[in-house]
Design a protein around this motif. Sequence first.
Motif, short mmCIF file in Angstrom:
data_model
loop_
_atom_site.label_atom_id
_atom_site.label_comp_id
_atom_site.label_asym_id
_atom_site.label_seq_id
_atom_site.Cartn_x
_atom_site.Cartn_y
_atom_site.Cartn_z
N SER A 1 2.23 -4.73 8.13
CA SER A 1 1.81 -6.10 7.83
C SER A 1 2.01 -6.41 6.36
O SER A 1 2.30 -7.56 5.99
CB SER A 1 0.35 -6.34 8.24
N GLN A 2 1.89 -5.41 5.50
CA GLN A 2 2.13 -5.63 4.08
C GLN A 2 3.61 -5.93 3.83
O GLN A 2 3.94 -6.83 3.07
CB GLN A 2 1.68 -4.41 3.27
N PHE A 3 4.49 -5.19 4.48
CA PHE A 3 5.92 -5.47 4.33
C PHE A 3 6.28 -6.84 4.91
O PHE A 3 7.14 -7.53 4.38
CB PHE A 3 6.77 -4.37 4.98
N GLU B 1 6.84 -10.69 -0.55
CA GLU B 1 7.91 -11.50 -1.13
C GLU B 1 8.25 -10.83 -2.46
O GLU B 1 7.48 -10.93 -3.42
CB GLU B 1 7.45 -12.94 -1.38
N ALA B 2 9.35 -10.10 -2.49
CA ALA B 2 9.74 -9.43 -3.73
C ALA B 2 9.88 -10.48 -4.83
O ALA B 2 10.27 -11.62 -4.56
CB ALA B 2 11.05 -8.68 -3.53
N ALA C 1 0.85 -1.19 0.00
CA ALA C 1 0.00 0.00 0.00
C ALA C 1 0.88 1.24 0.00
O ALA C 1 1.90 1.30 0.70
CB ALA C 1 -0.90 -0.01 1.23
N GLY C 2 0.51 2.21 -0.81
CA GLY C 2 1.24 3.47 -0.86
C GLY C 2 2.36 3.51 -1.88
O GLY C 2 3.01 4.55 -2.03
N CYS C 3 2.61 2.42 -2.58
CA CYS C 3 3.71 2.43 -3.55
C CYS C 3 3.34 3.11 -4.86
O CYS C 3 4.21 3.42 -5.66
CB CYS C 3 4.23 1.01 -3.80
N LEU D 1 6.64 -2.12 -7.74
CA LEU D 1 6.93 -0.75 -7.34
C LEU D 1 7.53 -0.79 -5.93
O LEU D 1 6.82 -0.86 -4.94
CB LEU D 1 5.66 0.10 -7.40
N GLU D 2 8.82 -0.74 -5.89
CA GLU D 2 9.56 -0.90 -4.64
C GLU D 2 9.62 0.43 -3.89
O GLU D 2 9.93 1.47 -4.48
CB GLU D 2 10.97 -1.39 -4.96
N ILE D 3 9.34 0.36 -2.60
CA ILE D 3 9.29 1.57 -1.76
C ILE D 3 9.70 1.19 -0.34
O ILE D 3 9.58 0.03 0.07
CB ILE D 3 7.86 2.17 -1.79
N ASP D 4 10.18 2.15 0.41
CA ASP D 4 10.58 1.90 1.79
C ASP D 4 9.36 2.07 2.72
O ASP D 4 8.40 2.77 2.37
CB ASP D 4 11.71 2.85 2.20
#
Length: 161
Positions: A123-125, A129-130, A4-6, A97-100
């Motif tokens: 919880s999403q992070f 699994e990239a 979420a948010g990426c 879409l990779e994000i911190d």
Amino acid sequence: MGVAGCGKSAVGEALAAALGAVFVEGDRLHPPENVARMASGEPLTDALREGWLDAIGQRIAGSVGSGQGVVAACSALKRSYRERLRGFCHDIVFLYLEIDPATAKQRVGARQGHFMPASLVDSQFATLEAPATDENALTLDATRPIADIVADVISLFEANS
């Protein structure tokens, strides 16, 4: 795909428009029970995601089957979720879409009118699994401007076609 948010929806809409493709907003396909659960701060289980993933997969397959290009926004956090979607369209390409975590939390916290609270970002992070190197996926920096991400994706697709 991504947490979420990426920027899945924003990038997906822009990419679909640039490609003249159908855009499928995965968040709109969640059943009301899933939306209520997430809105109350409860993460979804694998079992709760199955029907949702199938709904997205069916939309993708329907568009492809009718000869339309399609771009879908879907978290697809686990390899098993991506494999489930591949069951509907075997040559699907995932854009990760990779994000911190800090940026994702800030973006989710700033959204207006969305059911997903910033409290679920962790919880999403934890679930994420990239995509592995053997998956048909491109990893992109989600902190870049949307127009730049879309241009890069189009260039990559053109170079590989």
